[in-house]
Design a protein around this motif. Structure first.
Motif, short mmCIF file in Angstrom:
data_model
loop_
_atom_site.label_atom_id
_atom_site.label_comp_id
_atom_site.label_asym_id
_atom_site.label_seq_id
_atom_site.Cartn_x
_atom_site.Cartn_y
_atom_site.Cartn_z
N ASP A 62 89.65 -29.75 -60.88
CA ASP A 62 88.75 -30.67 -61.22
C ASP A 62 89.66 -31.10 -62.65
N ILE A 63 89.85 -30.33 -63.45
CA ILE A 63 90.33 -30.80 -65.10
C ILE A 63 91.60 -31.65 -64.85
N HIS A 64 92.28 -31.38 -63.68
CA HIS A 64 93.65 -32.26 -63.62
C HIS A 64 93.09 -33.81 -63.27
N TYR A 65 92.10 -33.94 -62.53
CA TYR A 65 91.91 -35.10 -61.86
C TYR A 65 90.77 -36.10 -62.91
N GLN A 66 90.09 -35.29 -63.68
CA GLN A 66 89.19 -36.07 -64.36
C GLN A 66 89.85 -36.52 -65.79
N LYS A 67 89.25 -37.70 -66.39
CA LYS A 67 89.88 -38.39 -67.56
C LYS A 67 89.50 -37.65 -68.68
N ASP A 68 90.76 -37.35 -69.54
CA ASP A 68 90.79 -36.41 -70.72
C ASP A 68 89.54 -36.95 -71.68
N PRO A 69 88.95 -36.14 -72.35
CA PRO A 69 88.02 -36.35 -73.28
C PRO A 69 88.57 -36.33 -74.52
N PRO A 70 88.06 -36.90 -75.62
CA PRO A 70 88.62 -36.90 -76.87
C PRO A 70 89.30 -35.22 -77.41
N PHE A 71 90.35 -35.38 -78.07
CA PHE A 71 91.11 -34.25 -78.35
C PHE A 71 91.55 -33.34 -77.26
N GLN A 72 91.66 -33.87 -75.88
CA GLN A 72 92.16 -33.34 -74.80
C GLN A 72 93.48 -34.00 -74.40
N GLU A 73 94.56 -33.23 -74.55
CA GLU A 73 95.94 -33.69 -74.32
C GLU A 73 96.59 -32.72 -73.17
N ARG A 74 97.74 -33.48 -72.78
CA ARG A 74 98.49 -32.74 -71.47
C ARG A 74 100.10 -32.78 -72.04
N ALA A 75 100.45 -31.64 -71.78
CA ALA A 75 102.02 -31.50 -72.01
C ALA A 75 102.68 -31.10 -70.42
N ILE A 76 103.78 -31.48 -70.44
CA ILE A 76 104.42 -31.13 -68.75
C ILE A 76 105.69 -30.67 -68.97
#
Length: 276
Positions: A85-99
């Motif tokens: 679920d967390i992958h598909y949900q829109k990021d809330p404030p302060f949530q970021e992604r690194a790949i």
């Protein structure tokens, strides 16, 4: 424990799965027909397990079939369902992604997963164009995809620079043809940036590595714009938790190589000093 009522829906799904091989489907179809004809489920499932066992022992089952085989044999790993679920949900404030990519994604999950502030580490595929890639397709090395991990983190608790630092410690940045025992283009090391801030930090870190005199060979880690990240099959998620003995063997080999490489790098830097 699987019964006729619980296994028939699973067989139906697998028979429609385009990633499942023909010979796997042949065994599934035989089992499905027998169960529908009210043959004793214990006998049918035992026969199916025996037929699939040689492929399972050689780790040659396709990913979703491997998951089913774990359930068929009562392995607790077969009950571990990853929450995507967390992958598909829109990021809330302060949530970021690194790949990042850098060899088999199995070995890249735990070191990030244990960092404070990391909310999820997802194994998957990035860099290609064909939709819905499977592990089997990517491992054939003709898709443009690499095995990678997507790290979802709280930027109030951990910074991208810290995650980058962990990444550099996990890879051989001089090897563009794979990593350690993992050979092939789909194992090449790449930093996939999601915005200009990540790009600037990645380029600065790579330049710092190049100037450190830590490595004799050139730093070949790619820095590329992130494209669509496709999560891998459930079987590949949290591999270090599911298959602890197998994972530790892989991790041990990687750590031994990295230990020697880092020791040699420190000696080079000590005697030659950084580039001016």
């Amino acid at each position: 424990m699987l019964t006729t009522q619980t296994v028939l829906p699973k067989l139906a799904v697998l028979l429609q799965d385009p990633t499942v091989h023909y010979w796997e489907k042949k065994a599934l179809l035989t089992a499905q027909t027998s169960l529908k004809n009210q043959v004793n489920s214990k006998i049918v499932l035992e026969r199916l397990e025996v037929e699939l066992r040689p492929l399972a022992l050689r780790n040659n089952l396709t990913a979703n079939m491997a998951d089913f085989y774990l359930q068929l044999t009562g392995n607790p790993a077969g009950q571990m369902e990853f929450n995507y679920d967390i992958h598909y949900q829109k990021d809330p404030p302060f949530q970021e992604r690194a790949i990042f990519s850098g060899g088999c994604f199995w070995c890249l999950v735990e070191p990030f997963d244990r960092r404070t502030g990391v909310k999820a580490v997802i194994s998957g595929y990035i860099g290609g164009t064909a939709p819905h890639p499977s592990y089997e397709q990517v491992s054939h090395d003709h898709t443009g995809y690499v095995e990678a991990v997507e790290i979802i983190y709280d930027s109030r608790l951990i910074k991208y620079q810290d995650i980058l630092q962990t990444y550099w410690q996990l890879i051989d940045p001089t090897d563009a043809s794979g990593q350690f025992d993992d050979r092939g283009d789909h194992y090449r090391p790449v930093i996939f940036y999601t915005d200009q801030h990540q790009l600037q930090l990645a380029e600065a870190d790579k330049h710092r590595m190049e100037q450190s005199n830590h490595y004799k060979a050139p730093i070949v880690v790619g820095i590329e714009a992130a494209t669509k990240f496709w999560p891998a099959e459930n079987y590949h998620q949290n591999f270090y938790q599911k298959f602890k003995a197998r994972y530790r063997r892989l991790e041990r080999t990687r750590k031994q190589v990295l230990l020697f490489q880092h020791l040699r790098g420190r000696l080079r830097a000590l005697f030659k000093g950084p580039h001016k």
